[in-house]
Design a protein around this motif. Structure first.
Motif, short mmCIF file in Angstrom:
data_model
loop_
_atom_site.label_atom_id
_atom_site.label_comp_id
_atom_site.label_asym_id
_atom_site.label_seq_id
_atom_site.Cartn_x
_atom_site.Cartn_y
_atom_site.Cartn_z
N ALA A 1 -5.95 40.51 -17.04
CA ALA A 1 -6.51 41.04 -18.25
C ALA A 1 -5.37 42.26 -18.78
O ALA A 1 -5.27 42.31 -19.95
N ARG A 2 -4.24 42.67 -17.92
CA ARG A 2 -3.47 43.40 -18.36
C ARG A 2 -2.05 42.80 -19.12
O ARG A 2 -1.10 43.17 -19.40
N LEU A 3 -1.90 41.47 -18.66
CA LEU A 3 -0.68 40.77 -18.92
C LEU A 3 -0.50 40.85 -20.66
O LEU A 3 0.84 41.15 -20.77
N ALA B 1 6.92 45.62 -22.76
CA ALA B 1 8.09 45.21 -22.34
C ALA B 1 9.06 44.94 -23.63
O ALA B 1 10.18 45.28 -23.79
N ASP B 2 8.36 44.15 -24.38
CA ASP B 2 9.10 43.62 -25.90
C ASP B 2 9.50 44.88 -26.76
O ASP B 2 10.58 44.94 -27.10
N THR C 1 6.35 34.23 -17.93
CA THR C 1 6.61 35.18 -18.99
C THR C 1 7.01 36.64 -18.47
O THR C 1 7.93 37.15 -19.05
N LEU C 2 6.17 37.11 -17.59
CA LEU C 2 6.13 38.51 -17.05
C LEU C 2 7.63 38.74 -16.12
O LEU C 2 8.11 39.45 -16.23
N GLN C 3 7.88 37.52 -15.41
CA GLN C 3 8.91 37.73 -14.51
C GLN C 3 10.30 37.63 -15.57
O GLN C 3 11.04 38.41 -15.08
N ALA C 4 10.34 36.83 -16.54
CA ALA C 4 11.38 37.14 -17.47
C ALA C 4 11.56 38.39 -18.02
O ALA C 4 12.84 38.92 -18.12
N ARG C 5 10.45 39.11 -18.50
CA ARG C 5 10.80 40.34 -19.20
C ARG C 5 11.06 41.39 -17.92
O ARG C 5 11.67 42.14 -18.22
#
Length: 384
Positions: free
Chosen positions: A325-327, A334-335, A369-373
Motif C-alpha cells: 500500500a506504500r508503494l 523517489a521521483d 520499479t522500486l528496486q530501480a528507484r
C-alpha cells in the motif's frame, strides 16, 4: 468497425487518465499545509467519483472543515457549508418559503444559494439536525432530489460530507448515519508531527487554494464507473464479507452492494477497466465503526496485502497498513527527490526514504520499479 471501437476506447482511456491526474493535482493543492489529512481529501475524491457521501468522525479542531473547504475550492463548483445546532431551522439549509407564492396559495421554497443548489456540501455536527431537516436530507442524499410543499427539484449534489464528534447511539440517527457509505475516523496530529503541524498551519494561512480540476473531470470518471468489469473480484469480495461476518462485523446488504461502486471508482482512478484484488481496500471504509475498521484490517490482512493505488496513496495506506500500500507514495517521493536540482539539501530526505524502503521491503519482495528507484537514490548519495 473494430478499428473505430479501438480508437474510441483509446480516447476514453486517455480522457480518464487526464481527468484522474487533474483530480490528483487538486488533492495535492487542497492538502498543502495540512498534516495527516491527505487520506480524507483522497477519500472525498473517491466518494465523488463513486457518487457517494462521506461521514467524518473526529474531535473538534482536527481540520475536518478545512479539508472539505479546500477540496471544494480546488474542484470548483457551487459549495454549501453549515454548522447545525439543536435549533437550526430547515429554512437555514434549504431556503425560506417564497412569501409571494404563499399569498397565492402555493408553498414554494426559495432555494437560491442554499443546499439544494450545491454541488459540494459540508454539514458539520450533522446529527444535531431536527427530524424535519434529517428527513429532507435523506431525499437529497439518496435521490439527489429536494421536496418541500410544491417544490420538486433535481439537485446537482456531487458529494456531501457530514461531520460529527462521535457516532450517534440513537437508532434513528444511526439509520441516518448509514446513508453515508464511507466512514472515516480522524484524530489529532500526533506529538511526533507537531513541528510539521505548526509550520504547515503557518504557511496555509498565507496561500490561496487554486482550482486544479473541475467538475467536468468528475463527469468523465462518473461515466466510466458503470463500465468497470467486476467479475474478476466478485468472489474475492464475497469471501471478504464472509470473513467479516464470521468475526461479527456485519454490514447491511445495501452497504455490501454499494461497496462495489467504490471498488469500481478506485479501479477507474487507477486507469483500469477491470477490477483486481488491489482495488478491494475501500471495503474498510464501508465498515461503519472505528473498532470494526481496526479489526477488519487484521481479519482481511491477506486480502489487503494486494492493496495499492497509483494516485490515492494515503487512503490506501490507512486502509491496509501493509508494505504494498506504500508503494505508490514511495515511488512518487523517489521521483520527486530524483528530479530536484538542489542536491545539497536532499541528502537527508534521500537517506530517510531509503530507510523506509528497506524497512518495508527486502530484496526478494521489493518490486522491480522500486528496486530501480532505490539504485538511483543510492547513486545520488554516492555522488554527494
Amino acid at each position: 468497425m473494430n478499428t473505430t471501437v479501438n480508437e474510441a476506447n483509446a480516447r476514453l482511456k486517455v480522457a480518464i487518465s487526464e481527468a484522474a491526474q487533474r483530480l490528483r493535482n487538486a488533492m495535492r493543492e487542497a492538502t498543502t499545509g495540512l498534516i495527516d489529512r491527505d487520506h480524507l481529501a483522497e477519500l472525498m475524491i473517491l466518494a465523488a467519483v463513486a457518487q457517494e457521501h462521506v461521514l467524518v468522525i473526529g474531535p473538534p479542531g482536527t481540520a475536518k472543515s478545512a479539508v472539505v473547504r479546500r477540496v471544494a475550492q480546488s474542484l470548483g463548483g457551487q459549495y454549501f457549508e453549515y454548522l447545525l445546532g439543536r435549533f437550526t431551522e430547515p429554512a437555514e439549509l434549504f431556503g425560506p418559503v417564497n412569501l409571494n407564492k404563499l399569498r397565492e396559495g402555493t408553498v414554494e421554497t426559495d432555494i437560491a444559494g442554499m443546499l439544494p443548489e450545491a454541488e459540494i456540501a459540508f454539514l458539520d455536527e450533522v446529527f444535531l439536525g431536527s427530524t424535519a431537516i434529517l428527513n429532507s436530507l435523506l431525499g437529497l442524499l439518496n435521490e439527489r432530489q429536494f421536496r418541500r410543499g410544491h417544490t420538486r427539484i433535481r439537485c446537482p449534489l456531487r458529494i456531501c460530507v457530514g461531520a460529527a464528534n462521535d457516532l450517534p447511539d440513537d437508532e434513528g440517527l444511526a439509520a441516518f448515519a448509514d446513508r453515508f457509505l464511507l466512514h472515516v475516523f480522524i484524530d489529532s496530529v500526533p506529538d511526533a508531527r507537531l513541528e510539521d503541524l505548526l509550520e504547515g498551519g503557518w504557511q496555509m494561512n498565507r496561500r490561496q487554494v487554486n482550482a486544479y480540476a473541475d467538475l467536468a473531470s468528475l463527469d468523465v470518471l462518473n461515466r466510466a464507473v458503470p463500465l468497470v468489469d467486476m467479475n474478476a473480484i466478485r468472489s474475492d469480495l464475497a469471501q471478504a464479507i464472509r470473513q467479516l461476518r464470521q468475526a461479527n462485523i456485519s454490514l447491511s446488504d445495501r452497504r455490501i452492494v454499494k461497496a462495489q461502486q467504490l471498488i469500481a471508482a478506485a479501479t477507474v482512478l487507477a486507469g483500469r477497466q477491470i477490477a483486481s484484488k488491489a482495488d478491494l481496500w475501500p471495503l474498510i471504509y464501508v465498515i461503519p465503526t472505528a473498532m470494526g475498521q481496526r479489526n477488519a484490517r487484521e481479519i482481511l490482512r491477506d486480502t489487503l496485502a494486494h492493496a495499492q493505488h497509483p494516485l490515492l496513496h494515503a487512503v490506501v495506506e490507512v486502509a491496509s497498513q501493509q508494505p504494498m500500500a506504500r508503494l505508490g507514495r514511495l515511488l512518487e517521493t523517489a521521483d520527486q527527490l530524483l528530479a530536484e536540482t538542489d542536491t545539497a539539501n536532499k541528502v537527508k530526505p534521500v537517506e530517510a526514504l531509503l530507510r523506509e524502503i528497506d524497512a518495508n521491503f527486502d530484496q526478494s519482495s521489493m518490486p522491480e520499479t522500486l528496486q530501480a528507484r532505490r539504485q538511483q537514490l543510492m547513486g545520488l548519495l554516492e555522488a554527494n
